[in-house]
Scaffold this motif. Structure first.
Motif, PDB file in Angstrom:
ATOM      1  N   LEU A   1      -5.468   6.429  -4.808  1.00  0.00           N
ATOM      2  CA  LEU A   1      -5.371   5.950  -3.446  1.00  0.00           C
ATOM      3  C   LEU A   1      -6.497   4.953  -2.815  1.00  0.00           C
ATOM      4  O   LEU A   1      -6.081   4.446  -1.908  1.00  0.00           O
ATOM      5  N   TYR A   2      -7.502   5.350  -3.415  1.00  0.00           N
ATOM      6  CA  TYR A   2      -8.931   4.563  -2.831  1.00  0.00           C
ATOM      7  C   TYR A   2      -8.601   3.184  -3.286  1.00  0.00           C
ATOM      8  O   TYR A   2      -8.816   2.202  -2.405  1.00  0.00           O
TER       9      TYR A   2
ATOM     10  N   ILE B   1       0.740   9.238  -5.839  1.00  0.00           N
ATOM     11  CA  ILE B   1       0.967  10.540  -5.619  1.00  0.00           C
ATOM     12  C   ILE B   1       1.953  11.278  -6.488  1.00  0.00           C
ATOM     13  O   ILE B   1       1.825  12.244  -6.866  1.00  0.00           O
TER      14      ILE B   1
ATOM     15  N   ILE C   1      -2.210   7.846   4.444  1.00  0.00           N
ATOM     16  CA  ILE C   1      -1.802   8.535   3.489  1.00  0.00           C
ATOM     17  C   ILE C   1      -1.237  10.003   3.538  1.00  0.00           C
ATOM     18  O   ILE C   1      -0.332  10.152   2.839  1.00  0.00           O
TER      19      ILE C   1
ATOM     20  N   SER D   1       2.540   9.021   3.722  1.00  0.00           N
ATOM     21  CA  SER D   1       3.035   8.740   2.512  1.00  0.00           C
ATOM     22  C   SER D   1       3.172  10.006   1.787  1.00  0.00           C
ATOM     23  O   SER D   1       3.953  10.318   1.028  1.00  0.00           O
TER      24      SER D   1
ATOM     25  N   SER E   1       0.835  -1.359   0.182  1.00  0.00           N
ATOM     26  CA  SER E   1       0.137   0.003  -0.185  1.00  0.00           C
ATOM     27  C   SER E   1       0.882   1.097  -0.135  1.00  0.00           C
ATOM     28  O   SER E   1       0.504   2.079  -0.390  1.00  0.00           O
TER      29      SER E   1
ATOM     30  N   HIS F   1       0.655   4.385  -2.712  1.00  0.00           N
ATOM     31  CA  HIS F   1       0.799   5.484  -2.295  1.00  0.00           C
ATOM     32  C   HIS F   1       1.504   6.412  -3.305  1.00  0.00           C
ATOM     33  O   HIS F   1       1.369   7.377  -3.766  1.00  0.00           O
TER      34      HIS F   1
ATOM     35  N   VAL G   1      -5.032  11.172  -8.324  1.00  0.00           N
ATOM     36  CA  VAL G   1      -4.721  10.669  -6.980  1.00  0.00           C
ATOM     37  C   VAL G   1      -5.836  10.123  -6.108  1.00  0.00           C
ATOM     38  O   VAL G   1      -5.397   9.174  -5.307  1.00  0.00           O
TER      39      VAL G   1
ATOM     40  N   SER H   1      -6.192   1.597  -4.026  1.00  0.00           N
ATOM     41  CA  SER H   1      -4.797   1.032  -3.237  1.00  0.00           C
ATOM     42  C   SER H   1      -5.401   0.313  -1.677  1.00  0.00           C
ATOM     43  O   SER H   1      -4.602  -0.541  -1.377  1.00  0.00           O
ATOM     44  N   ARG H   2      -6.463   0.673  -1.362  1.00  0.00           N
ATOM     45  CA  ARG H   2      -6.803   0.290  -0.129  1.00  0.00           C
ATOM     46  C   ARG H   2      -7.080  -1.242  -0.616  1.00  0.00           C
ATOM     47  O   ARG H   2      -7.196  -2.101   0.688  1.00  0.00           O
TER      48      ARG H   2
END
Length: 509
Positions: free
Chosen positions: A372-373, A111, A237, A240, A103, A107, A368, A375-376
């Motif tokens: 990031l969502y 990013i 997050i 990161s 994760s 991130h 982004v 990646s959860r």
């Protein structure tokens, strides 16, 4: 400023829906091995026929940028780059995942992709006239040396030594020569009917990275082992984000390299990511950490391949010269809408042009957020049993390879290359140099042959390729790159010998 004038139109109801849907679809398509950004944009061009010009271009542009970033998902989680642009991301992203930082790696990926993408789009908006003049100075000789510069990275890319890396890269260049000579039209190394069309990048990319992974998964499952057990450390997050922003050197190198490579017609994101990765490694205080899970490797490569997106549109929108294969497909979508590149695009069709560029800027923020969502959910991919994962990867590999040209020959080539690479990896050879050789071989050969024809009317081959400020600069960088790679390996070996001597162990010559 025109951009601010048309920004409300970007955020209007229908265009905002297209932005959101295009970003999510692009991330998912990019994460699927074999569905490259070029293919994704090409597949969705028919959907733009019934749209107005602005909405159609927004959809294609958002797909372009989000698929490049989405390809890092499979590169990090299953060690298979979703697209050639994500090869460098895999080198440190997957080792991070193996250490339990999947994760975290994702991130950094999204990013840095957003940061690099914003810089690339800002370059597109503010510096188009200046950079167009710079791009026009790159002819066949300069593009040839750009390809050679990429080839010099081969020695330190994913193999156990510089010599093995160069040898694997040479094999890749040889594979790229299979098929027909681009000038003479004669067959070369075609010892099977399946090779008559040559070896294209997607079958090679999937085969060299995916098939060895499948064999390793099957091998560990057959032995009753769990294989690589990926833990999932919780990473906020915000933590990161702060760490990512602190890596100014990696972000700067990635964004600058991505921008410069993007505006050069024909280079592409794979070269941008690899060169940025290589230069970040060379400027790092801890170069030995690269390839073992170094976050700067992910940050540099992802900021580079997304900075390339906006920059690659500079020559396309101004001159009609695409800066990458995907930009070439996007140019087709532009022409289908009855719009032609050049100054008139920014005067007679200003609402379309500025709304499109504003949408690209907003899409970086959405990339982004949704990245990031997504990646959860990486923990669910990591927890899939090895035999199920092997079956899923095999299906995706065959599907992705066959869908490029609907050719069973591509599938046979993919399986053959992957099987050979599985055994070659046991002797310290890596797939990265081979793929890079396959990518850069045609670029170097085509531009060299074109340069030779031009040189015949300009005083000779040597004068054409070895004179001129840009040529000499690129030659100097090539020499420094090779020299540094050799020096770094000798230094690493000397340090290893000292460590063994300090432990009282026998040092082999």
């Amino acid at each position: 400023m025109e951009l601010l004038e048309y920004l409300p139109q970007v955020l209007s109801g229908w265009n905002l829906v297209i932005l959101i849907v295009g970003t999510v679809v692009g991330l998912l398509l990019g994460a699927t091995p074999g569905l490259s950004p070029t293919m994704a944009v090409a597949l969705l061009i028919p959907f733009t026929f019934q749209m107005d010009a602005t909405s159609g271009l927004i959809l294609l542009g958002v797909l372009y940028t989000s698929t490049v970033a989405g390809g890092a998902v499979s590169a990090i989680l299953v060690n298979i780059p979703g697209a050639p642009a994500n090869i460098a991301t895999m080198l440190d992203g997957h080792p991070m995942a193996k250490k339990g930082h999947a994760s975290e790696a994702l991130h950094y990926c999204f990013i840095s992709s957003g940061i690099g993408g914003v810089i690339g789009v800002l370059v597109l908006i503010f510096f188009t006239p200046i950079l167009v003049g710079f791009a026009l100075r790159f002819g066949p000789s300069e593009l040839f040396w750009i390809a050679i510069l990429g080839i010099t990275v081969i020695g330190s890319l994913g193999s156990s030594s510089v010599l093995k890396g160069l040898l694997a890269g040479a094999v890749g260049i040889w594979i790229s020569l299979i098929g027909f000579n681009p000038v003479a039209g004669t067959e070369r190394f075609v010892f099977s009917e399946h090779l008559q069309g040559g070896v294209t990048i997607i079958p090679a990319l999937i085969g060299l990275f995916a098939i060895p992974q499948v064999f390793q998964m099957v091998e560990t499952a057959k032995r009753g082992l769990g294989g690589e057990t990926f833990g999932m450390e919780h990473r906020s997050i915000m933590t990161s984000l702060v760490y990512n922003l602190s890596k100014v050197r990696a972000l700067s190198i990635g964004s600058i390299v991505g921008t410069l490579v993007g505006i050069i017609p024909g280079a592409g994101g794979q070269i941008a990511g690899l060169i940025a990765y290589d230069q970040t490694k060379k400027f790092s205080r801890n170069p030995d950490n690269f390839g073992k899970g170094e976050p700067e490797g992910v940050i540099a490569s992802e900021s580079a391949n997304n900075a390339m997106v906006g920059a690659s549109l500079v020559p396309m929108l101004s001159l009609g010269i695409p800066g990458s294969p995907t930009a070439a497909v996007l140019l087709g979508g532009l022409l289908i809408q009855g719009l032609f590149p050049g100054p008139d695009l920014f005067t007679q069709h200003a609402p379309v042009a500025w709304t499109f560029m504003g949408a690209l800027l907003v899409s970086q923020i959405l990339l982004v957020i949704f990245g990031l969502y997504i990646s959860r959910f990486s923990k669910y991919v990591i927890r899939v049993p090895k035999h199920y994962m092997a079956a899923a990867v095999t299906i995706l590999a065959v599907f992705g390879t066959y869908s490029v040209q609907n050719s069973i020959s591509d599938v046979i080539i993919m399986v053959t290359l992957g099987s050979v690479m599985y055994f070659a990896m046991r002797f310290g050879f890596g797939p990265g140099p081979v793929v890079l050789g396959i990518i850069l071989g045609p670029i170097a050969e085509t531009n060299f042959l074109q340069g030779q024809m031009i040189a015949q009317a300009m005083g000779g081959t040597f004068q054409y390729f070895f004179t001129g400020g840009i040529n000499l600069l690129l030659i100097g960088i090539c020499v420094l790159s090779v020299g540094y790679s050799i020096f770094a390996e000798l230094k690493a070996r000397a340090r290893h010998r000292r460590e063994l001597a300090n432990r009282g162990m026998e040092v082999k010559p």
